[in-house]
Structures are given as C-alpha cells and as structure tokens.
Design a protein around this motif. Structure first.
Motif, PDB file in Angstrom:
ATOM      1  N   GLU A 274      -9.280  28.092   1.216  1.00 26.54           N
ATOM      2  CA  GLU A 274     -10.246  27.407   0.361  1.00 26.54           C
ATOM      3  C   GLU A 274     -11.652  27.971   0.569  1.00 26.54           C
ATOM      4  N   GLU A 275     -12.049  28.161   1.803  1.00 21.67           N
ATOM      5  CA  GLU A 275     -13.368  28.735   2.077  1.00 21.67           C
ATOM      6  C   GLU A 275     -13.455  30.167   1.566  1.00 21.67           C
ATOM      7  N   LEU A 276     -12.387  30.942   1.782  1.00 21.70           N
ATOM      8  CA  LEU A 276     -12.395  32.334   1.325  1.00 21.70           C
ATOM      9  C   LEU A 276     -12.448  32.405  -0.200  1.00 21.70           C
ATOM     10  N   GLY A 277     -11.743  31.482  -0.869  1.00 27.93           N
ATOM     11  CA  GLY A 277     -11.794  31.437  -2.322  1.00 27.93           C
ATOM     12  C   GLY A 277     -13.179  31.097  -2.830  1.00 27.93           C
ATOM     13  N   GLN A 278     -13.859  30.172  -2.152  1.00 33.68           N
ATOM     14  CA  GLN A 278     -15.221  29.837  -2.545  1.00 33.68           C
ATOM     15  C   GLN A 278     -16.162  31.021  -2.322  1.00 33.68           C
ATOM     16  N   GLN A 279     -15.904  31.807  -1.278  1.00 38.72           N
ATOM     17  CA  GLN A 279     -16.700  33.021  -1.084  1.00 38.72           C
ATOM     18  C   GLN A 279     -16.510  33.980  -2.255  1.00 38.72           C
ATOM     19  N   THR A 280     -15.274  34.076  -2.744  1.00 37.52           N
ATOM     20  CA  THR A 280     -14.993  34.947  -3.888  1.00 37.52           C
ATOM     21  C   THR A 280     -15.761  34.488  -5.116  1.00 37.52           C
ATOM     22  N   LEU A 281     -15.740  33.190  -5.392  1.00 36.67           N
ATOM     23  CA  LEU A 281     -16.494  32.677  -6.537  1.00 36.67           C
ATOM     24  C   LEU A 281     -17.996  32.853  -6.331  1.00 36.67           C
ATOM     25  N   GLY A 282     -18.426  32.777  -5.087  1.00 30.02           N
ATOM     26  CA  GLY A 282     -19.828  33.040  -4.784  1.00 30.02           C
ATOM     27  C   GLY A 282     -20.201  34.485  -5.082  1.00 30.02           C
ATOM     28  N   LYS A 283     -19.319  35.412  -4.798  1.00 33.17           N
ATOM     29  CA  LYS A 283     -19.587  36.819  -5.127  1.00 33.17           C
ATOM     30  C   LYS A 283     -19.652  37.019  -6.636  1.00 33.17           C
ATOM     31  N   LEU A 284     -18.800  36.291  -7.371  1.00 33.58           N
ATOM     32  CA  LEU A 284     -18.870  36.353  -8.837  1.00 33.58           C
ATOM     33  C   LEU A 284     -20.233  35.856  -9.307  1.00 33.58           C
ATOM     34  N   ALA A 285     -20.694  34.735  -8.739  1.00 37.77           N
ATOM     35  CA  ALA A 285     -21.998  34.197  -9.145  1.00 37.77           C
ATOM     36  C   ALA A 285     -23.115  35.207  -8.878  1.00 37.77           C
TER      37      ALA A 285
END
Length: 291
Positions: A274-285
C-alpha cells in the motif's frame, strides 16, 4: 410462464473496509470475478461504464449452454452508501427476467455490511429459484473478493486528460511507474485493450522484479482493467483496474487490485504494497507537475 414477481433479500458481513467493499461491488474488473456463482461459470464483461446513467453488459458462459447476457443499468450511486441498478437477463435475444437491485452499505470497526434487495420479474420462465441461488453464491464470492482487495486513492491536482495521457502513453508510463527509487526496463509495450506491457522493475539495490501487465477493457479517459503476472506469461497474482474521475478541477485516481489468493494479499500488505503503491501515484503526480 409470465407475470411472476418476487422480492429477494440478502445480507452479508464482509471483512473489508467500507470503501474497499464499494469498489468490489462497482468496479467491472472485480464484478467479473465475484459474479460467477461457481467455478464452471465464466463472466466476460464486454461493456462497462460505471456511474449513474452508465451501463454494464456481460456474458455468463457455461460449457455446452447458450450464453446468458446480462445488461445492468446504473440508476443511482451514492459512494459507500447505496446503489440502485436495473438488470435484464437474456438468452439468444429473449428476455428471461428483469429486476431492480438496491444495495445498501454500512461500515463498522470490524468490517462492513451489505444488504441487497432484488425486485424480480420473471418474463420467460420462473427465475426466482435460480436468481436466489445465483445471487447468494455471488454475494458469498463478493465477501471473499473484497477481503483480498487493495484499493489506493490519490487526488492529483491536474486535469483528468493530462493524468490519463501520462499513464496511457508508451513513452511516459515507464518514466514514472514504480515506487520511489525504482526504474523500469521495458521489453515491449502496447497500451490498448488486448495489449500488454512486459517489463522489469529494478529496485535501488539492483534487484530485478519481472512483470507482465495484460490489458483488458479500456474506456478512454475514464479507466481500464489489467491483469498482473509474475514475469512474462507467468502466474497471475492480481486482477487490477485504474479509474480516473474529475474532482473540482483535479483528478481522483483509484487503483484497485484483487489478489488471486488471500495469502498473496496478506503477503503484499506485509511487504508494504500500500505504501509503495502510494509512492507510485506520488511519482505520477510529480511527473504531471502536480506535486
């Protein structure tokens, strides 16, 4: 026999957060998994547009029998609270039944609950017994699917088309995909319905994680479904979807994953998916200049 009416009621307790249960109930990729009443049945979603005024068309396939076509019309959706939809079931173009399905959702500290009322009209034959059995089995499956579903959400301060274009572009997707410090090495990429992405995720320490995404139904600008495989043509470990919604000039991105087994879900949570997935979405942002 025509003119036969019945009202069916179902209740289920689900060991999943309310928002996760809602996604499992409404996301086409998840619905295709849990709506099959038993392993002999395959459900193929051929059209899906979630949201009030949208519809979903699926084929229920059993070897040696004609396909059963189900047309769902979404009439009203109050996220994580209530949904109302029509449902028309046909075989070879002949209507078998029509129904109004109302689902109510409640959250609790220990999980969630779901109450479903089906107002059924049998048109070609008495469908009550089959509906009762099929719906009960499907809701049992739903409880299991929701319990192994992971949902990530992020609001990105950029227009929906900008976010969509950054994701569904063969040149830009590998530039930002993955957690902080990871990079992608692509073997081949074809971002369309029926396409695939074969690539390696490379960790900061150089560890290589082979990946294979197979893309299913795609709604331009709105969302898509895909399967996650362990390496090229390897075993599937999750069915996933991404959805994009306008939110006050920004874009709400929802990324959902139904893991193939409860053990894989627990393992993913254990290593911090979950944390790693949020990091991925953060990179998209950050990639679209929104963070």
């Amino acid at each position: 026999m025509t003119g036969r009416f019945a009202t069916l009621a179902f209740e289920r307790r689900v060991e999943a957060p309310l928002a996760t249960l809602w996604q499992a109930w409404t996301a086409p990729a998840a619905r295709a998994i849990w709506s099959a009443p038993d392993p002999s049945v395959t459900v193929e979603v051929i059209e899906a547009r979630p949201g009030a005024g949208g519809r979903e068309v699926s084929l229920c396939k059993v070897a040696g029998k004609p396909d059963l076509r189900c047309e769902v019309g979404w009439l009203a959706l109050q996220p994580s609270a209530c949904s109302v939809n029509s449902e028309l079931v046909m075989i070879d173009g002949l209507a078998q039944s029509a129904a109004l399905v109302t689902a109510e959702f409640l959250g609790a500290p220990e999980g969630s609950s779901l109450t479903v009322t089906v107002q059924l009209s049998s048109l070609a034959a008495d469908m009550e017994a089959g509906y009762r059995e099929g719906f009960a089995a499907g809701l049992d499956n739903l409880a299991g699917v929701a319990a192994r579903t992971m949902v990530l959400e992020r609001v990105i301060a950029a227009p929906r088309q900008v976010v969509w274009d950054a994701w569904m572009n063969t040149e830009t997707l590998p530039l930002w995909w993955g957690p902080d410090g990871f990079s992608c090495r692509t073997s081949r990429i074809d971002l369309r319905s029926g396409g695939e992405w074969v690539f390696d995720m490379i960790a900061p320490d150089g560890t290589v994680f082979p990946n294979h995404h197979r893309y299913g139904a795609l709604r331009p600008g709105e969302g898509f479904a895909y399967a996650l495989l362990w390496g090229e043509n390897g075993p599937k470990h999750a069915d996933a979807w991404a959805a994009f919604e306008d939110q006050d000039g920004a874009t709400k991105v929802t990324l959902g994953m139904v893991f193939s087994t409860a053990a894989e879900f627990q393992e993913a949570r254990g290593f911090g998916a979950e944390e790693l997935g949020q990091q991925t979405l953060g990179k998209l942002a950050r990639f679209v200049g929104a963070d």
